[in-house]
Design an enzyme around this catalytic site. Structure first.
Site, PDB file in Angstrom:
ATOM      1  N   LEU A  44      25.150  47.252  52.873  1.00  0.00           N
ATOM      2  CA  LEU A  44      25.990  46.081  52.673  1.00  0.00           C
ATOM      3  C   LEU A  44      26.704  45.699  53.978  1.00  0.00           C
ATOM      4  CD1 LEU A  44      28.378  45.778  49.575  1.00  0.00           C
ATOM      5  CD2 LEU A  44      28.411  44.281  51.551  1.00  0.00           C
ATOM      6  N   GLU A  89      26.308  42.423  56.815  1.00  0.00           N
ATOM      7  CA  GLU A  89      25.520  41.235  57.157  1.00  0.00           C
ATOM      8  C   GLU A  89      25.137  41.162  58.625  1.00  0.00           C
ATOM      9  OE1 GLU A  89      27.997  41.304  55.044  1.00  0.00           O
ATOM     10  OE2 GLU A  89      27.070  40.588  53.198  1.00  0.00           O
ATOM     11  N   ASP A 100      28.442  32.298  51.655  1.00  0.00           N
ATOM     12  CA  ASP A 100      29.802  32.656  52.051  1.00  0.00           C
ATOM     13  C   ASP A 100      29.801  33.926  52.918  1.00  0.00           C
ATOM     14  OD1 ASP A 100      31.412  31.057  49.578  1.00  0.00           O
ATOM     15  OD2 ASP A 100      29.398  31.754  49.127  1.00  0.00           O
ATOM     16  N   HIS A 115      32.005  32.076  46.386  1.00  0.00           N
ATOM     17  CA  HIS A 115      30.626  32.019  45.904  1.00  0.00           C
ATOM     18  C   HIS A 115      30.212  30.556  45.747  1.00  0.00           C
ATOM     19  CE1 HIS A 115      32.043  36.003  44.619  1.00  0.00           C
ATOM     20  NE2 HIS A 115      30.797  36.384  44.782  1.00  0.00           N
TER      21      HIS A 115
END
Ligand SMILES: Cc1ncc(C[n+]2csc(CCOP(=O)(O)OP(=O)(O)O)c2C)c(N)n1
Ligand SMILES: [Mg+2]
Lengths: 326, 327
Positions: free
Chosen positions: A59, A61, A86, A130
């Site tokens: 996890l 990015e 996002d 989101h």
């Protein structure tokens, strides 16, 4: 021809490209295994192509982007999925500083042919984090392409083209369209160019340009306004960066009345760039000031007031009518 | 310090290594001169880590492996195959510069022909790129090992941690090197991290790691050789922290007298890795002082020739400004 949803079309595109090119890989958070992504875009890929080509990333990015770019340097066309648009923000540095600049800074010696896929947009009660449309963060980075399909046909053809492209491509998918949009699309292999907007409907009185759910609003309003004898040219911007100036200018000049719609906040948005192109190159062909209909200048989409935040179908129709009457 | 003989490298190898070290030093000195007379706009120096860099790259198969360097790695880049003239072409902004064809600032080493990946400038991004390069080796069933370097201050970046995590999960054939020279520009180690040695961080990722004195050629070479062999055997990544010095300011735009004491600088000079290596060479009778002096003279001549040749090279043509934006 077979009927598919927008999401199925994306999934099919990946299946076909994985079969065509053994170098293609896909990864991201929850992308691998039986789950195949939180929206199911990569469903079935791990079973079909193995967990070395289809896998869960940790996890992080920046890590997702950096790993993809490194693979790109070695000639792999990697697809990096960001779970929500996002959450692409922790990867901005890798995407801008490395992917966007790699080809230019080495005069073509090293390249990063990556597809950064990500679901964007509101209308799903996603609240602040989101719902965002973060595409504008990356617009204005020569070397990058930003594209977004707003039809089922394009979902498949544009993703295939993005995977085959030698440029890094940010591929924005409207999550509201994933299951709501259905259409018959060809079963044969086809691609959609990464640098062309598309006129979805010809018209003479006004021109509307949009993408995502706003484009759906525009198409519906155009149909409704036919009853009032208003003929609308509808342009799917589709390639958000670099913009297709030729199609934009032709459509603007054709009617002389232009409405640009974005669900993103208006300032520094993609449609601002469209407006600038028209102002600079088509001013004397206009019969009305360029109109921009966009989200309010709030820092996030309110969970409870989502309908108030989002540009509505009614607002789109009203703006189109008003422009026609100008 | 371990003896050079303990490295088990042959005499020819050690002499070639010495030539590389000396070339690293002499070329670096020349680049400072060119900067001070206004011919080179910027220089960032590797003085103080030449031996460590030469030892590091000696452990790799430079005809097979991939290297993602950072801006101090001029000696390492030359050890990987880049020539002095090519380095000079980069510093002078010439079209023949293999790093960027004159597009990037000096010292951002790269060369596609030598499998040296382009380096940007935002520190530590290369650590993540290295995971992708290394993962491609698994996908493609290739046997190359990937080396990536960074400075110690740059380990504060998230990319450092994400890269170690990914590499360890995927057991990637990659060697992570940190060149710890005590400072990130003016910021000392104690203000960059709270561990004693950055090698301790290996534990957090279940990754073998060690700290090694970069003045000790053999110890450094052995640490990297072990890491390469682990990678070759499919045992995954290794983290190596090499303790080096920075004998000059951070760059040609920095004056380290402002933040380092006279005593500290004097001690650095005493401990200069290049004369230490020369002392080892003569004590172990690999080269006589006269032979060392001869090599130095040859290297100086090489640097002169590289400078003259590179100065004659053309700059990139103006009409190439917009080339290679897109495929
Ligand atoms: C992301 C980023 N922040 C800041 C800088 C400016 N900068 C360049 S080098 C440097 C210090 C790096 O120190 P260290 O990692 O110890 O490497 P060294 O220069 O000492 O070899 C800084 C702050 C940069 N290049 N990138
Ligand atoms: Mg440092």
């Amino acid at each position: 021809m077979t009927e598919h949803t927008y999401l199925e079309a994306l999934n099919l595109a990946m299946h076909e490209e994985f079969a065509r090119d053994p170098g293609v890989v896909v990864f991201g958070e929850d992308v691998g295994g039986d789950k195949g992504g939180v929206f199911g875009a990569t469903k079935g890929l791990a079973a079909a192509f193995g967990d070395q080509r289809v896998f869960n990333s940790p996890l992080g990015e920046s890590g997702i982007a950096g790993l993809a770019i490194g693979l790109g340097l070695m000639g792999h066309h990697a697809i990096a999925e960001f779970q929500f648009a996002d959450y692409i923000l922790p990867a901005v540095n890798q995407i801008m500083s490395e992917a966007a600049r790699m080809r230019y800074r080495t005069a073509g010696d090293w390249t990063a042919p990556i597809v950064f896929r990500t679901p964007y947009g509101g209308g799903v009660h996603g609240g602040f984090y989101h719902s965002q449309t973060t595409d504008k963060v990356f617009a204005g980075q020569p070397g990058l392409r930003i594209v977004t399909p707003s039809t089922v046909y394009d979902a498949k053809g544009l993703l295939k083209a993005a995977i085959r492209s030698e440029d890094p491509v940010l591929f924005y998918e409207h999550k509201r369209l994933y299951r709501s949009l259905k259409a018959d699309i060809p079963d044969e292999d086809y691609v959609v160019p990464l640098d062309k907007a598309q006129v979805l409907q010809q018209g003479d009185d006004i021109t509307v340009m949009a993408y995502g759910t706003m484009l759906q609003h525009a198409l519906n309003a155009a149909k409704a306004l036919q009853a009032e004898d208003i003929s609308t040219e509808v342009v799917d911007l589709r390639t958000l960066y670099p913009l297709d100036q030729e199609t934009i200018l032709a459509a603007a000049k054709k009617t002389g009345k232009v409405l640009l719609i974005s669900e993103d906040t208006k300032e520094a948005s993609i449609i601002n760039n469209v407006a600038a192109i028209i102002a600079e190159q088509a001013l004397f062909d206009l019969d009305a000031p360029v109109q921009q209909l966009a989200g309010p200048l709030a820092p996030g989409m309110s969970y409870a007031l989502e309908d108030e935040f989002l540009v509505s179908a009614e607002q789109v129709q009203a703006a189109m009518r008003e422009l026609a009457q100008f | 310090m371990k003896t050079l003989a303990a490295s088990k490298l042959g005499k020819d190898d050690l002499i070639a290594t010495y030539r590389l070290i000396k070339l690293g030093r002499r070329l670096d000195e020349r680049l400072w001169q060119l900067n001070r007379i206004g011919k080179v706009a910027f220089h960032i120096s590797g003085q103080g880590s030449e031996v460590a860099q030469a030892a590091m790259i000696k452990a790799f198969n430079t005809k097979r492996d991939y290297f993602l360097p950072y801006y101090r790695d001029m000696t390492a880049a030359m050890g990987w195959g880049v020539t002095a003239e090519q380095i000079m072409a980069g510093s002078l902004g010439k079209a023949a510069d293999p790093s960027s064809h004159g597009r990037q600032m000096p010292n951002h080493y790269g060369s596609v022909a030598h499998r040296i990946v382009s380096f940007g400038s935002t520190v530590t991004t290369q650590y993540l790129l290295a995971t992708g390069v290394a993962y491609a080796a698994l996908l493609d069933h290739k046997d190359y090992v990937t080396l990536v370097t960074t400075g110690e201050g740059s380990t504060a970046q998230g990319d450092f941690h994400e890269a170690l995590n990914i590499a360890s999960i995927k057991k990637l054939p990659v060697v992570f090197a940190i060149e710890n020279n005590g400072y990130a520009i003016s910021t000392p180690n104690r203000e960059e991290f709270a561990v004693k040695q950055l090698a301790e961080r290996g534990k957090a990722y279940n990754m073998p790691a060690e700290a090694v004195d970069g003045h000790d050629f053999t110890a450094t070479y052995q640490a990297f050789a072990k890491a390469v062999s682990r990678a070759e055997k499919g045992k995954g990544p290794t983290l190596i922290e090499v303790m080096v010095d920075r004998l000059t300011g951070h760059s040609s735009d920095d004056n380290q007298n402002v933040y380092r004491s006279k005593e500290e600088m004097a001690a650095l000079k005493e401990n200069d890795n290049v004369p230490l290596f020369e002392k080892q060479l003569s004590e172990e009778k690999i080269l006589t002082p006269a032979e060392i002096a001869n090599i130095d003279a040859e290297i100086k001549e090489m640097v002169n020739q590289a400078t003259q040749a590179a100065e004659k090279l053309p700059a990139p043509a103006a009409e190439t400004l917009l080339d290679h934006v897109y495929a």
